[in-house]
Design a protein around this motif. Structure first.
Motif, PDB file in Angstrom:
ATOM      1  N   ARG A  97      46.485 -27.589 -24.694  1.00  0.00           N
ATOM      2  CA  ARG A  97      45.327 -27.802 -25.559  1.00  0.00           C
ATOM      3  C   ARG A  97      44.087 -27.862 -24.685  1.00  0.00           C
ATOM      4  NH1 ARG A  97      47.951 -32.476 -25.030  1.00  0.00           N
ATOM      5  NH2 ARG A  97      49.186 -32.112 -26.893  1.00  0.00           N
ATOM      6  N   THR A  98      42.940 -27.541 -25.275  1.00  0.00           N
ATOM      7  CA  THR A  98      41.697 -27.654 -24.516  1.00  0.00           C
ATOM      8  C   THR A  98      41.142 -29.063 -24.638  1.00  0.00           C
ATOM      9  OG1 THR A  98      39.596 -26.556 -24.040  1.00  0.00           O
ATOM     10  CG2 THR A  98      40.081 -26.968 -26.343  1.00  0.00           C
ATOM     11  N   LEU A  99      40.295 -29.444 -23.671  1.00  0.00           N
ATOM     12  CA  LEU A  99      39.756 -30.798 -23.622  1.00  0.00           C
ATOM     13  C   LEU A  99      38.267 -30.770 -23.314  1.00  0.00           C
ATOM     14  CD1 LEU A  99      42.435 -32.541 -21.353  1.00  0.00           C
ATOM     15  CD2 LEU A  99      42.290 -32.674 -23.843  1.00  0.00           C
ATOM     16  N   PRO A 100      37.498 -31.688 -23.902  1.00  0.00           N
ATOM     17  CA  PRO A 100      36.138 -31.921 -23.404  1.00  0.00           C
ATOM     18  C   PRO A 100      36.201 -32.778 -22.146  1.00  0.00           C
ATOM     19  CG  PRO A 100      36.630 -33.426 -25.200  1.00  0.00           C
ATOM     20  CD  PRO A 100      37.835 -32.523 -25.050  1.00  0.00           C
ATOM     21  N   ASP A 101      35.089 -32.881 -21.467  1.00  0.00           N
ATOM     22  CA  ASP A 101      34.935 -33.784 -20.317  1.00  0.00           C
ATOM     23  C   ASP A 101      35.763 -33.366 -19.111  1.00  0.00           C
ATOM     24  OD1 ASP A 101      33.288 -35.459 -21.982  1.00  0.00           O
ATOM     25  OD2 ASP A 101      35.136 -36.232 -22.874  1.00  0.00           O
ATOM     26  N   VAL A 102      36.084 -32.091 -19.031  1.00  0.00           N
ATOM     27  CA  VAL A 102      36.687 -31.497 -17.835  1.00  0.00           C
ATOM     28  C   VAL A 102      35.790 -30.313 -17.471  1.00  0.00           C
ATOM     29  CG1 VAL A 102      38.718 -30.406 -16.821  1.00  0.00           C
ATOM     30  CG2 VAL A 102      39.011 -32.176 -18.582  1.00  0.00           C
ATOM     31  N   PRO A 103      34.910 -30.450 -16.474  1.00  0.00           N
ATOM     32  CA  PRO A 103      33.941 -29.381 -16.194  1.00  0.00           C
ATOM     33  C   PRO A 103      34.574 -28.011 -16.014  1.00  0.00           C
ATOM     34  CG  PRO A 103      33.368 -31.347 -14.964  1.00  0.00           C
ATOM     35  CD  PRO A 103      34.689 -31.631 -15.610  1.00  0.00           C
ATOM     36  N   GLU A 104      35.733 -27.949 -15.357  1.00  0.00           N
ATOM     37  CA  GLU A 104      36.391 -26.667 -15.104  1.00  0.00           C
ATOM     38  C   GLU A 104      36.921 -26.034 -16.392  1.00  0.00           C
ATOM     39  OE1 GLU A 104      36.592 -29.236 -11.464  1.00  0.00           O
ATOM     40  OE2 GLU A 104      37.004 -29.532 -13.608  1.00  0.00           O
ATOM     41  N   GLU A 105      37.062 -26.801 -17.453  1.00  0.00           N
ATOM     42  CA  GLU A 105      37.601 -26.333 -18.740  1.00  0.00           C
ATOM     43  C   GLU A 105      36.498 -26.027 -19.740  1.00  0.00           C
ATOM     44  OE1 GLU A 105      40.832 -25.896 -21.748  1.00  0.00           O
ATOM     45  OE2 GLU A 105      40.530 -25.549 -19.610  1.00  0.00           O
ATOM     46  N   TYR A 165      34.374 -23.678 -20.403  1.00  0.00           N
ATOM     47  CA  TYR A 165      34.337 -22.396 -21.119  1.00  0.00           C
ATOM     48  C   TYR A 165      35.228 -22.460 -22.358  1.00  0.00           C
ATOM     49  CZ  TYR A 165      35.444 -17.593 -22.359  1.00  0.00           C
ATOM     50  OH  TYR A 165      35.663 -16.436 -23.070  1.00  0.00           O
ATOM     51  N   TRP A 166      36.477 -22.899 -22.169  1.00  0.00           N
ATOM     52  CA  TRP A 166      37.425 -22.909 -23.287  1.00  0.00           C
ATOM     53  C   TRP A 166      37.052 -23.960 -24.320  1.00  0.00           C
ATOM     54  CZ3 TRP A 166      40.446 -18.887 -23.791  1.00  0.00           C
ATOM     55  CH2 TRP A 166      40.714 -18.126 -22.639  1.00  0.00           C
ATOM     56  N   PHE A 167      36.571 -25.112 -23.859  1.00  0.00           N
ATOM     57  CA  PHE A 167      36.136 -26.151 -24.796  1.00  0.00           C
ATOM     58  C   PHE A 167      35.015 -25.634 -25.684  1.00  0.00           C
ATOM     59  CE2 PHE A 167      32.958 -29.652 -25.332  1.00  0.00           C
ATOM     60  CZ  PHE A 167      33.558 -30.223 -26.442  1.00  0.00           C
ATOM     61  N   ARG A 168      33.990 -25.015 -25.102  1.00  0.00           N
ATOM     62  CA  ARG A 168      32.857 -24.521 -25.898  1.00  0.00           C
ATOM     63  C   ARG A 168      33.291 -23.372 -26.818  1.00  0.00           C
ATOM     64  NH1 ARG A 168      29.197 -28.633 -25.571  1.00  0.00           N
ATOM     65  NH2 ARG A 168      29.236 -29.393 -23.425  1.00  0.00           N
ATOM     66  N   ARG A 169      34.231 -22.573 -26.344  1.00  0.00           N
ATOM     67  CA  ARG A 169      34.756 -21.463 -27.161  1.00  0.00           C
ATOM     68  C   ARG A 169      35.439 -21.985 -28.427  1.00  0.00           C
ATOM     69  NH1 ARG A 169      38.335 -16.523 -24.555  1.00  0.00           N
ATOM     70  NH2 ARG A 169      39.651 -16.051 -26.360  1.00  0.00           N
ATOM     71  N   HIS A 170      36.082 -23.126 -28.325  1.00  0.00           N
ATOM     72  CA  HIS A 170      36.703 -23.737 -29.502  1.00  0.00           C
ATOM     73  C   HIS A 170      35.683 -24.528 -30.321  1.00  0.00           C
ATOM     74  CE1 HIS A 170      40.965 -23.727 -27.485  1.00  0.00           C
ATOM     75  NE2 HIS A 170      40.384 -22.545 -27.509  1.00  0.00           N
ATOM     76  N   LEU A 171      34.775 -25.210 -29.644  1.00  0.00           N
ATOM     77  CA  LEU A 171      33.803 -26.065 -30.314  1.00  0.00           C
ATOM     78  C   LEU A 171      32.922 -25.281 -31.277  1.00  0.00           C
ATOM     79  CD1 LEU A 171      32.478 -28.889 -30.551  1.00  0.00           C
ATOM     80  CD2 LEU A 171      30.973 -28.209 -28.663  1.00  0.00           C
TER      81      LEU A 171
END
Length: 254
Positions: A23-31, A33-39
């Motif tokens: 699953r994707t997570l907020p508050d992980v800088p390296e993640e 791209y995927w967090f914003r793509r889902h958000l």
């Protein structure tokens, strides 16, 4: 050595979740791209469910359920994972938001809208899941179902990416056919890069990957670029769906 990422800067008493790829997570800088793509998809759906009773299936960390609760009359975030459930219920607290630990196929509560993002590719029997959703929806209700585009996720010619959590990945026509087998009216939208991500996409076509590697700029550039990506760097719209990053099916009940 493989690096393990953990959420940063969580509120007191909220256990951070590790990034596992499931699953994707907020508050992980390296993640980011995927967090914003889902958000961006959650934010688009939030604008469509104003005043509605919403169930967010496979809600994961809970950030999407919280976004939906800004506009919906009520939101239930459902996830079977005990760590994700505990994190979500402790972190996201609103009078119109609650979290239930349950299987997607087991939870049943009447609602006006169901949100099921980036998860149908994980399930063995997607048709049964869609039928279950249809049975929960009030007349005129809507199921919002998203999934990645096989053509832009997997290597050319492959039938699946290397994501070990995915059972089946879809082309646009396959995904539309799946949804239309269970819902009378289906609108299919695509998610595309916009703004700085579109500029980055064009730069790669012009050879940027060769340049940053040759100049030794790869890590410094992406250490700044990735955390700076915003939801506005994606666009959810009609278009050439074969080029889309993800699909969003808007499935309307009778």
């Amino acid at each position: 050595m493989e690096r393990h990422y953990l959420q940063e800067n969580q509120p007191p008493g909220v256990p951070p979740l590790p990034l596992t790829g499931e699953r994707t997570l907020p508050d992980v800088p390296e993640e980011n791209y995927w967090f914003r793509r889902h958000l961006v998809v959650y934010e688009s759906i939030a604008a469509r469910v104003v005043g509605k009773r919403v169930v967010d299936m496979a809600c994961g960390e809970g950030y999407g359920s919280d976004v939906l609760a800004h506009t919906a009359a009520s939101v239930v975030g459902v996830d079977a994972n005990p760590e994700a459930h505990d994190h979500a219920r402790l972190r996201y607290r609103r009078p119109n938001l609650r979290f239930e630990r349950d299987l997607v196929e087991g939870f049943a509560e009447p609602c006006d809208a169901i949100v099921f993002l980036q998860t149908i590719e994980h399930v063995q029997d997607p048709g049964a899941i869609l039928e279950h959703f249809k049975s929960m929806l009030a007349p005129g209700g809507v199921a919002y179902v998203s999934t990645p585009n096989l053509l832009t996720l997997a290597p050319p010619g492959a039938e699946k990416s290397d994501n070990p959590w995915h059972v089946k990945e879809y082309r646009a026509a396959e995904f539309r056919a799946l949804c239309e087998a269970h819902f009378q009216r289906v609108e299919l939208l695509g998610l595309f890069h916009a703004r700085k991500l579109r500029a980055h996409e064009l730069a790669i076509k012009l050879g940027w990957d060769r340049v940053h590697k040759r100049l030794g700029l790869t890590k410094p550039f992406y250490d700044r670029f990735t955390p700076a990506i915003a939801a506005s760097d994606f666009s959810l719209r009609d278009g050439d769906l074969d080029r889309a990053l993800d699909f969003l099916a808007v499935c309307r009940a009778p």
